[in-house]
Design a protein around this motif. Structure first.
Motif, PDB file in Angstrom:
ATOM      1  N   CYS A  59      13.659   8.606 -35.882  1.00  0.00           N
ATOM      2  CA  CYS A  59      12.409   8.762 -35.134  1.00  0.00           C
ATOM      3  C   CYS A  59      12.566   9.787 -34.026  1.00  0.00           C
ATOM      4  CB  CYS A  59      11.949   7.426 -34.560  1.00  0.00           C
ATOM      5  SG  CYS A  59      12.910   6.871 -33.144  1.00  0.00           S
ATOM      6  N   THR A  60      11.448  10.307 -33.595  1.00  0.00           N
ATOM      7  CA  THR A  60      11.397  11.083 -32.356  1.00  0.00           C
ATOM      8  C   THR A  60      10.610  10.256 -31.351  1.00  0.00           C
ATOM      9  OG1 THR A  60       9.370  12.239 -32.991  1.00  0.00           O
ATOM     10  CG2 THR A  60      11.471  13.275 -33.586  1.00  0.00           C
ATOM     11  N   ILE A  61      10.934  10.415 -30.093  1.00  0.00           N
ATOM     12  CA  ILE A  61      10.306   9.607 -29.046  1.00  0.00           C
ATOM     13  C   ILE A  61       9.608  10.521 -28.052  1.00  0.00           C
ATOM     14  CG2 ILE A  61      10.681   7.931 -27.197  1.00  0.00           C
ATOM     15  CD1 ILE A  61      13.181   6.987 -28.634  1.00  0.00           C
ATOM     16  N   SER A  62       8.395  10.165 -27.695  1.00  0.00           N
ATOM     17  CA  SER A  62       7.660  10.823 -26.610  1.00  0.00           C
ATOM     18  C   SER A  62       7.237   9.757 -25.620  1.00  0.00           C
ATOM     19  CB  SER A  62       6.422  11.550 -27.147  1.00  0.00           C
ATOM     20  OG  SER A  62       6.779  12.538 -28.090  1.00  0.00           O
ATOM     21  N   THR A  63       7.164  10.126 -24.353  1.00  0.00           N
ATOM     22  CA  THR A  63       6.733   9.142 -23.352  1.00  0.00           C
ATOM     23  C   THR A  63       5.828   9.793 -22.322  1.00  0.00           C
ATOM     24  OG1 THR A  63       7.466   7.525 -21.698  1.00  0.00           O
ATOM     25  CG2 THR A  63       8.831   9.492 -21.961  1.00  0.00           C
ATOM     26  N   PHE A  64       4.704   9.127 -22.075  1.00  0.00           N
ATOM     27  CA  PHE A  64       3.798   9.564 -21.021  1.00  0.00           C
ATOM     28  C   PHE A  64       4.289   9.019 -19.679  1.00  0.00           C
ATOM     29  CE2 PHE A  64       0.980  10.059 -24.654  1.00  0.00           C
ATOM     30  CZ  PHE A  64       0.272  11.213 -24.334  1.00  0.00           C
ATOM     31  N   CYS A  65       4.309   9.884 -18.674  1.00  0.00           N
ATOM     32  CA  CYS A  65       4.721   9.484 -17.321  1.00  0.00           C
ATOM     33  C   CYS A  65       3.757  10.103 -16.326  1.00  0.00           C
ATOM     34  CB  CYS A  65       6.157   9.947 -17.040  1.00  0.00           C
ATOM     35  SG  CYS A  65       6.738   9.551 -15.377  1.00  0.00           S
ATOM     36  N   GLU A  66       2.900   9.293 -15.751  1.00  0.00           N
ATOM     37  CA  GLU A  66       1.885   9.869 -14.879  1.00  0.00           C
ATOM     38  C   GLU A  66       2.407  10.214 -13.488  1.00  0.00           C
ATOM     39  OE1 GLU A  66      -1.124   7.107 -13.061  1.00  0.00           O
ATOM     40  OE2 GLU A  66      -0.384   5.759 -14.610  1.00  0.00           O
ATOM     41  N   GLU A  67       3.609   9.756 -13.145  1.00  0.00           N
ATOM     42  CA  GLU A  67       4.177  10.078 -11.838  1.00  0.00           C
ATOM     43  C   GLU A  67       4.884  11.434 -11.881  1.00  0.00           C
ATOM     44  OE1 GLU A  67       5.934   7.087  -9.321  1.00  0.00           O
ATOM     45  OE2 GLU A  67       5.427   5.528 -10.765  1.00  0.00           O
ATOM     46  N   PRO A  68       5.193  12.001 -10.711  1.00  0.00           N
ATOM     47  CA  PRO A  68       5.810  13.339 -10.676  1.00  0.00           C
ATOM     48  C   PRO A  68       7.306  13.343 -10.962  1.00  0.00           C
ATOM     49  CG  PRO A  68       5.435  12.554  -8.444  1.00  0.00           C
ATOM     50  CD  PRO A  68       4.794  11.552  -9.358  1.00  0.00           C
ATOM     51  N   ARG A  69       7.876  12.180 -11.267  1.00  0.00           N
ATOM     52  CA  ARG A  69       9.301  12.135 -11.603  1.00  0.00           C
ATOM     53  C   ARG A  69       9.515  11.046 -12.660  1.00  0.00           C
ATOM     54  NH1 ARG A  69       8.400  10.201  -6.799  1.00  0.00           N
ATOM     55  NH2 ARG A  69       8.890  12.165  -5.780  1.00  0.00           N
ATOM     56  N   GLY A 117     -14.025  -2.919   3.572  1.00  0.00           N
ATOM     57  CA  GLY A 117     -13.220  -2.023   4.396  1.00  0.00           C
ATOM     58  C   GLY A 117     -11.963  -1.535   3.710  1.00  0.00           C
ATOM     59  N   ARG A 118     -11.779  -1.942   2.453  1.00  0.00           N
ATOM     60  CA  ARG A 118     -10.533  -1.559   1.773  1.00  0.00           C
ATOM     61  C   ARG A 118     -10.471  -0.057   1.470  1.00  0.00           C
ATOM     62  NH1 ARG A 118     -13.945  -4.163  -1.562  1.00  0.00           N
ATOM     63  NH2 ARG A 118     -14.439  -3.319  -3.626  1.00  0.00           N
ATOM     64  N   GLN A 119     -11.581   0.653   1.650  1.00  0.00           N
ATOM     65  CA  GLN A 119     -11.621   2.089   1.380  1.00  0.00           C
ATOM     66  C   GLN A 119     -11.152   2.926   2.559  1.00  0.00           C
ATOM     67  OE1 GLN A 119     -14.249   0.256   2.215  1.00  0.00           O
ATOM     68  NE2 GLN A 119     -15.079   1.324   3.995  1.00  0.00           N
ATOM     69  N   ARG A 120     -10.853   2.301   3.672  1.00  0.00           N
ATOM     70  CA  ARG A 120     -10.586   3.029   4.912  1.00  0.00           C
ATOM     71  C   ARG A 120      -9.245   3.773   4.898  1.00  0.00           C
ATOM     72  NH1 ARG A 120     -14.237   1.393   8.456  1.00  0.00           N
ATOM     73  NH2 ARG A 120     -15.170  -0.684   8.262  1.00  0.00           N
ATOM     74  N   PRO A 121      -9.173   4.881   5.654  1.00  0.00           N
ATOM     75  CA  PRO A 121      -7.864   5.476   5.924  1.00  0.00           C
ATOM     76  C   PRO A 121      -6.976   4.450   6.633  1.00  0.00           C
ATOM     77  CG  PRO A 121      -9.623   6.975   6.580  1.00  0.00           C
ATOM     78  CD  PRO A 121     -10.283   5.666   6.253  1.00  0.00           C
ATOM     79  N   GLY A 122      -5.730   4.385   6.222  1.00  0.00           N
ATOM     80  CA  GLY A 122      -4.819   3.416   6.821  1.00  0.00           C
ATOM     81  C   GLY A 122      -4.613   2.182   5.978  1.00  0.00           C
ATOM     82  N   VAL A 123      -5.340   2.085   4.837  1.00  0.00           N
ATOM     83  CA  VAL A 123      -5.144   0.971   3.901  1.00  0.00           C
ATOM     84  C   VAL A 123      -4.357   1.504   2.708  1.00  0.00           C
ATOM     85  CG1 VAL A 123      -6.241  -0.754   2.443  1.00  0.00           C
ATOM     86  CG2 VAL A 123      -7.273  -0.138   4.639  1.00  0.00           C
ATOM     87  N   PHE A 124      -3.217   0.880   2.426  1.00  0.00           N
ATOM     88  CA  PHE A 124      -2.321   1.355   1.378  1.00  0.00           C
ATOM     89  C   PHE A 124      -1.942   0.215   0.441  1.00  0.00           C
ATOM     90  CE2 PHE A 124      -1.664   4.061   5.056  1.00  0.00           C
ATOM     91  CZ  PHE A 124      -1.619   5.349   4.518  1.00  0.00           C
ATOM     92  N   VAL A 125      -1.431   0.619  -0.711  1.00  0.00           N
ATOM     93  CA  VAL A 125      -0.760  -0.329  -1.599  1.00  0.00           C
ATOM     94  C   VAL A 125       0.721   0.036  -1.616  1.00  0.00           C
ATOM     95  CG1 VAL A 125      -2.770  -0.791  -3.019  1.00  0.00           C
ATOM     96  CG2 VAL A 125      -1.230   1.089  -3.640  1.00  0.00           C
ATOM     97  N   TYR A 126       1.532  -0.895  -2.123  1.00  0.00           N
ATOM     98  CA  TYR A 126       2.990  -0.717  -2.149  1.00  0.00           C
ATOM     99  C   TYR A 126       3.453  -0.775  -3.591  1.00  0.00           C
ATOM    100  CZ  TYR A 126       7.930  -1.994  -1.494  1.00  0.00           C
ATOM    101  OH  TYR A 126       9.304  -2.049  -1.548  1.00  0.00           O
ATOM    102  N   ARG A 127       3.712   0.423  -4.164  1.00  0.00           N
ATOM    103  CA  ARG A 127       4.090   0.439  -5.575  1.00  0.00           C
ATOM    104  C   ARG A 127       5.037   1.587  -5.931  1.00  0.00           C
ATOM    105  NH1 ARG A 127       4.730  -3.214  -9.492  1.00  0.00           N
ATOM    106  NH2 ARG A 127       4.294  -2.422 -11.578  1.00  0.00           N
ATOM    107  N   THR A 128       4.810   2.764  -5.344  1.00  0.00           N
ATOM    108  CA  THR A 128       5.554   3.951  -5.760  1.00  0.00           C
ATOM    109  C   THR A 128       6.226   4.626  -4.567  1.00  0.00           C
ATOM    110  OG1 THR A 128       3.720   5.502  -5.440  1.00  0.00           O
ATOM    111  CG2 THR A 128       3.819   4.333  -7.555  1.00  0.00           C
ATOM    112  N   ILE A 129       7.086   5.596  -4.882  1.00  0.00           N
ATOM    113  CA  ILE A 129       7.707   6.408  -3.831  1.00  0.00           C
ATOM    114  C   ILE A 129       6.630   7.143  -3.050  1.00  0.00           C
ATOM    115  CG2 ILE A 129       9.132   8.462  -3.445  1.00  0.00           C
ATOM    116  CD1 ILE A 129      10.952   7.500  -5.694  1.00  0.00           C
ATOM    117  N   GLU A 130       5.606   7.621  -3.755  1.00  0.00           N
ATOM    118  CA  GLU A 130       4.528   8.329  -3.061  1.00  0.00           C
ATOM    119  C   GLU A 130       3.795   7.410  -2.096  1.00  0.00           C
ATOM    120  OE1 GLU A 130       6.170  10.969  -5.254  1.00  0.00           O
ATOM    121  OE2 GLU A 130       5.417   9.164  -6.258  1.00  0.00           O
ATOM    122  N   ASP A 131       3.639   6.126  -2.469  1.00  0.00           N
ATOM    123  CA  ASP A 131       3.022   5.170  -1.541  1.00  0.00           C
ATOM    124  C   ASP A 131       3.821   5.100  -0.244  1.00  0.00           C
ATOM    125  OD1 ASP A 131       1.018   4.480  -3.345  1.00  0.00           O
ATOM    126  OD2 ASP A 131       2.160   2.821  -4.197  1.00  0.00           O
TER     127      ASP A 131
END
Length: 1096
Positions: free
Chosen positions: A73-83, A169-183
């Protein structure tokens, strides 16, 4: 790729990242087609597409590649992050390095976020490309880049995304999630740009506490907001919650359980879903609860499977999310599988990494056999039937573990609980047995989970319990154990729960690698220790044991310059037939090492020389070996000033000595504090003031307290029989005798002692490296205890012995420790590693045999070596005071008698009538991590060669400071290599003027200096940081006869960038408007030609 194709992509609005992805995939397609043509199997190969390149998707690909020996087989993988794939479980450790490669699942990332693994394994990696649609009929998947992939097998490994409750108010600047290096990076930037002082983390589960740790690492006050009445309600109970809260709140975080968050309030006071005013508070619906002022909110309230790609297709999705799978991880659509947090098995989503890896293993085997036709020789098809949800974590520095049935049903009749609750130590343990006490069903461990492996095995695999099951309840720390119980030798024992790696798997890996196996290789090949990392000590221990069986040894070399441990190097030096051939660092390095040395081996060798020869540590070039504190004979404090701690043997001090200390402190404006070891600490002295201070203190008989050295610190005492009505021996006199005997003795780590006058133990002797407790017949002698981070009770070595016998045994114990302990190893862990006595009595029995019975025949040597150290004692302060040459080493600048005061380098502020340095700003905030706009900031400046002193002014192999205008520069005379260097003296990390006091050496041939404060490593040649992204400015040096010259711009130009007054740390930054027009003009003139910012 044709030019027209690039134009088409551009005109269609596709991003540059997509272009790069398109190019990479085109190259991959050409390479795959070529390989297929060469191998003659173009039609036979099947394409497996993995949607998502997280930890579980990566593990699936690794497993499948291992099974697909014939490359079907050949393998391909989608990765939406920059690394490419990285370890999310260790996301909070990102702050330790700020280097994404430290989290990589394969190897270091290149500048495009790729690693060699993908090309080496012929895997097509589609970075920055999210799969946006799937057609299960035509079997195609389309990415956001526009790329379409045909597939034979598709594996969903899309994982989950953070669940954000519908709070206004969850749309405000200063509200974040914790999941990625970019976060994390986005949070860090927001904290810095908005001067965030307080933040709230929504969620008190595993992810929430990890997020709270991340916020705390940003030096932001953290509030943990949990809807449930307790933290981690799926893993622990009320008792575990109470213990965990005690630890967390002790770190300065605040817990709010039972909180019903109503809205995120904006700075404009709004609470709607439209306003983009930055967040300023949390509002609750709890009656009587006030708004909680915060400037940032991190939502970590759980996860939701990322199943949006499957919705609207014939792939069955659960009512509450997740792709429904069977035991083989197959979905309802042909050729499609799902693994990890996206997979809904038996109506349950598994959010831990270990079950995800189990799924990846099962799915790889199923795909290999059923889809690729690979014969695996399996008796039955692999199946995922659920997973053990036991877990052991370190959350905010606290052990938290749960295993087995940790929360049985309240109406379960076959339950018997044993609980250990120690709120003073923050330890809570609950073991759940059956009624008969013959089976351990599960448990909860908070604060001390050292025996988790053993208990987990008993609960999940069964095993014989002690006759009294309560023996399992007490934590290791309460049993006086320094380390975890011996790891089982059973090959089936699970070592790594994240990757389900057994001891047998690890042993097989080590045998395959051979006698040269390293820990890193074992982790990569076996996968053990690559998940949460909690099992790494066990993996290292197994490696050491197996290497020993093969005749090898796990490397414990001091550093790259010596292929020996400290005990080995000590043995080579002390047994050398020609002592004069190993009586200096240069000789030892030439005979047993290579290179220039470094900040690790130089102090270690310096300690060895002091323990054997006991010369003045500042003489004959030995000052180059000393850590900053030993070199200054005082402790460097924040901002580069020093503290002075005179010796007060046994805590006994005269009124004259107290008066002199007070007068000296007042004269030099020193902050004064009583220490916890019956001494007085005087803070805030400049280095050039130290000899004068010592001279004044010495006038009343006060000597160096060696608070700066790896040596005996103090012998604490109670008043004993001289005053106390309970005392049975004169503990003060004996403490003074002991302290005066061992003062100045250098050792692998600091040593502390105490003498208690009776069994009431007021001096806390059992918490010391060695301690004596008086009895009616003499003293009981205890050894191997310590306080600090991991408190350990000392063990009883001898009972009812007189003072002379105590001294004899201590001489031998201390010298045995000095000769055989590792670098920076306290007596407690050293003692715990000693072999057991002949009768199986453990290390303390071994010590009795060696020290009392002379079983090794070395007592004469131990006695004579200790007597030599006692006989050659010298007060290091007095040695400096009486000798002009040594005293000159404390001059602030070698090229002038002018001094810069401590206040010129860091602001001192009033605290209750005394002065102390202002707080350092948190990393990343102004006045930290200083960087010039260009490392070649003076490249366009006119320069001249400036004479800064004679060669004799600059001691060999150390740094010295010169003053040039208002700027401090460090000159390094690397005499060993015949090289001279000049740099700024300010370490950019905390803007402290200290680099000249750092140890110089080399790393892989690069000459470097280690900052004395936090050991940041800088190249002396070009100034770049070897272990980070900071840099220092360097200047050329040349020698003309015996003159030392540095090529420098004008003073006013250098001062504009490096002037002490401009870089002084203070409680509030100086506004640029405060600079004079001339300073602005000069500063603008030396800025990089590329700079577009000017001071107006």
């Amino acid at each position: 790729m044709k030019r027209s194709a690039y134009i088409a992509l551009f005109l269609s609005g596709i991003s540059n990242d997509a272009v790069q992805s398109f190019k990479a995939s085109s190259n991959f397609a050409r390479r795959t087609a070529l390989n297929a043509a060469v191998n003659g199997d173009a039609e036979a190969k099947k394409r497996v597409v993995v949607i998502g390149n997280g930890m579980v998707g990566q593990r699936f690909m690794e497993n499948l590649i291992d099974l697909d020996k014939d490359k079907r087989c050949t393998i391909s993988t989608f990765c939406e992050e920059p690394r490419a794939a990285y370890n999310r479980v260790k996301l909070t450790s990102y702050f330790e390095t700020r280097d994404p490669s430290a989290l990589s699942m394969t190897s270091d990332f290149d500048e495009n976020g790729r690693t060699p693994w993908y090309e080496e394994n012929n895997v097509e990696l589609l970075l920055n490309d999210k799969a946006v649609s799937i057609d299960t009929q035509s079997k195609t998947i389309v990415g956001a880049s526009g790329k379409t992939l045909d597939y034979d097998v598709a594996v969903f490994a899309t994982g989950s995304f953070p669940f954000v409750p519908p709070i206004p108010g969850r749309q405000r600047p200063g509200v974040f999630v914790y999941r990625t290096i970019e976060d994390l990076e986005n949070m860090l930037a927001y904290v810095k740009e908005n001067n965030v002082q307080s933040a709230a983390v929504i969620g008190g589960g595993l992810l929430g506490l990890e997020a709270a740790k991340a916020v705390a690492d940003m030096n932001v006050k953290s509030h943990i907001i949990e809807f449930a009445p307790i933290l981690m309600c799926r893993q622990i109970d009320q008792g575990g919650h109470d213990a965990l809260v005690g630890v967390i709140e002790g770190m300065g975080l605040q817990i709010h359980c039972g909180a019903r968050t109503e809205s995120f309030v904006g700075e404009d006071g709004s609470t709607d879903n439209d306003s983009m005013s930055p967040v300023s508070a949390l509002r609750f619906s709890n009656e009587g609860w006030d708004d909680l002022p915060v400037q940032m909110i991190v939502v970590s309230a759980g996860i939701k499977p990322r199943d949006e790609l499957a919705r609207g297709t014939d792939i069955a999705v659960g009512e509450r999310g997740g792709i429904i799978v069977d035991e083989q991880l197959k979905t309802s659509a042909d050729g499609i599988y799902a693994i990890g947090e996206i997979a809904l098995y038996n109506n349950f989503i598994y959010g831990l990494i270990a079950p995800g890896y189990d799924m990846a293993g099962v799915c790889a085997k199923v795909v290999a056999e059923k889809e690729l036709g690979i014969e695996l020789g399996l008796e039955q098809l692999p199946a995922f039937t659920g997973a053990d949800l036991s877990t052991k974590l370190k959350l905010l520095g606290c052990d938290v573990a749960s295993f087995g049935e940790n929360q049985p049903s309240p109406d379960d009749p076959d339950v018997s609980n044993l609980v250990w609750n120690d709120p003073l130590s923050g330890i809570y343990r609950k073991l759940i047995f059956n009624k008969a006490g013959t089976k351990l069903r599960g448990g909860i461990l908070v604060g001390d989970a050292a025996d988790y492996t053993k208990l987990h095995a008993l609960a999940t695999k069964g095993g014989e319990l002690p006759e009294n099951p309560a023996m399992l309840l007490a934590p290791a720390s309460a049993r006086g154990e320094v380390k975890e119980a011996e790891l089982s030798t059973d090959p089936n024992t699970q070592v790594c729960s994240c990757n389900d790696v057994s001891r047998g798997n690890i042993v097989d890996t080590i045998k395959g690698l051979g006698v040269t196996a390293t820990l890193k290789e074992v982790k990569v090949c076996s996968k053990a220790g690559t998940g949460c990392g909690g099992c790494e000590p066990d993996v290292k221990k197994i490696l050491a044991e197996e290497l020993e069986k093969m005749g090898g040894k796990l490397s414990n070399n001091l550093c790259e310059h010596f292929a020996y441990s400290r005990p080995e190097l000590m043995a080579l030096v002390r047994t050398d037939a020609e002592p004069t051939s190993v009586d200096s660092f240069e000789k030892i390095l030439a005979k047993h090492g290579h290179g220039d040395g470094c900040e690790i081996c130089k102090p270690a060798v310096g300690s060895i020389l002091a323990s054997i020869y006991n010369g003045v540590i500042l003489d004959d070039g030995r000052d180059q070996l000393q850590d900053t504190n030993d070199r200054a004979l005082a402790n460097m404090q924040r901002g580069g000033s020093y503290s002075v701690v005179p010796r007060v043997p046994g805590g006994e001090i005269t009124p004259e000595q107290l008066i002199q200390m007070g007068e000296t402190a007042r004269k030099y404006n020193l902050y004064s504090k009583i220490t916890g070891a019956q001494r007085i600490d005087l803070f805030g002295a400049s280095k050039h003031q130290l000899p004068d201070i010592w001279e004044e203190l010495g006038s009343v008989g006060l000597e160096s307290g060696h608070a700066y050295g790896k040596a005996l610190r103090t012998v604490k005492s109670c008043v004993g029989s001289t005053w106390c009505r309970f005392g049975v021996q004169d503990s003060v006199s004996f403490a003074i005798r002991v302290e005066n005997r061992y003062k100045g003795v250098r050792s692998p780590h600091k040593m502390k002692s105490a003498v208690s006058g009776c069994v009431r133990e007021c001096a806390e002797a059992q918490g010391k490296d060695f301690g004596m407790i008086a009895t009616e017949n003499g003293y009981n002698l205890y050894v191997g205890g310590n306080g600090g981070v991991n408190p350990v009770h000392a063990e009883l070595l001898a009972t009812d012995i007189d003072e002379d016998t105590v001294i004899k045994y201590l001489d031998r114990y201390i010298m045995y420790y000095i000769l055989t302990a590792d670098r920076l190893e306290r007596t407690a862990p050293w003692q715990a590693k000693l072999p057991s006595g002949k009768n199986g009595g453990g290390p303390i029995e071994h010590l009795k045999e060696v020290i009392i019975e002379d079983s090794l025949g070395i007592c004469d040597e131990l006695d004579s070596r200790m007597q030599h150290l006692v006989d050659t004692y010298h007060d290091e302060w007095a040695e400096v005071v009486k000798d002009p040459e040594r005293r000159a080493k404390f001059k602030q600048f070698v090229n002038t008698d002018e001094n810069q005061s401590r206040e010129e380098m860091i602001e001192f502020i009033d605290m209750r009538g005394q002065l102390r340095p202002t707080d350092w700003p948190a990393d990343g905030k102004p006045q930290t991590n200083w960087k010039p706009e260009d490392i070649n900031v003076f490249s366009r400046s006119e320069k001249t060669w400036v004479t800064v002193g004679k060669t004799s002014d600059f001691a060999p192999n150390v740094g010295s400071t010169i003053l040039y205008g208002d700027s401090q520069l460090a000159v390094f005379n690397n005499a060993k290599q015949g090289e001279w260097y000049c740099t700024q003296n300010m370490c950019p990390h905390k803007q402290a003027f200290v680099l000249s006091q750092g140890i110089i050496g080399d790393a892989a041939g690069i000459s470097k200096v280690a900052c004395p404060l936090h050991k940041k490593q800088f190249s002396l040649a070009d100034g770049h940081q070897l272990d980070g992204d900071l840099s220092i400015i360097t200047f050329p040096v040349k020698i003309d006869g015996d003159d030392v010259l540095v090529e420098l711009p004008s003073k006013i130009e250098v001062d504009a960038i490096l002037g002490t007054s401009g870089l002084r740390v203070q409680s509030s930054c100086v506004e640029l408007s405060a600079l004079s027009d001339l300073e602005k003009e000069i500063l603008n003139g030396v800025r990089s030609a590329n700079s577009t910012v000017a001071l107006n």
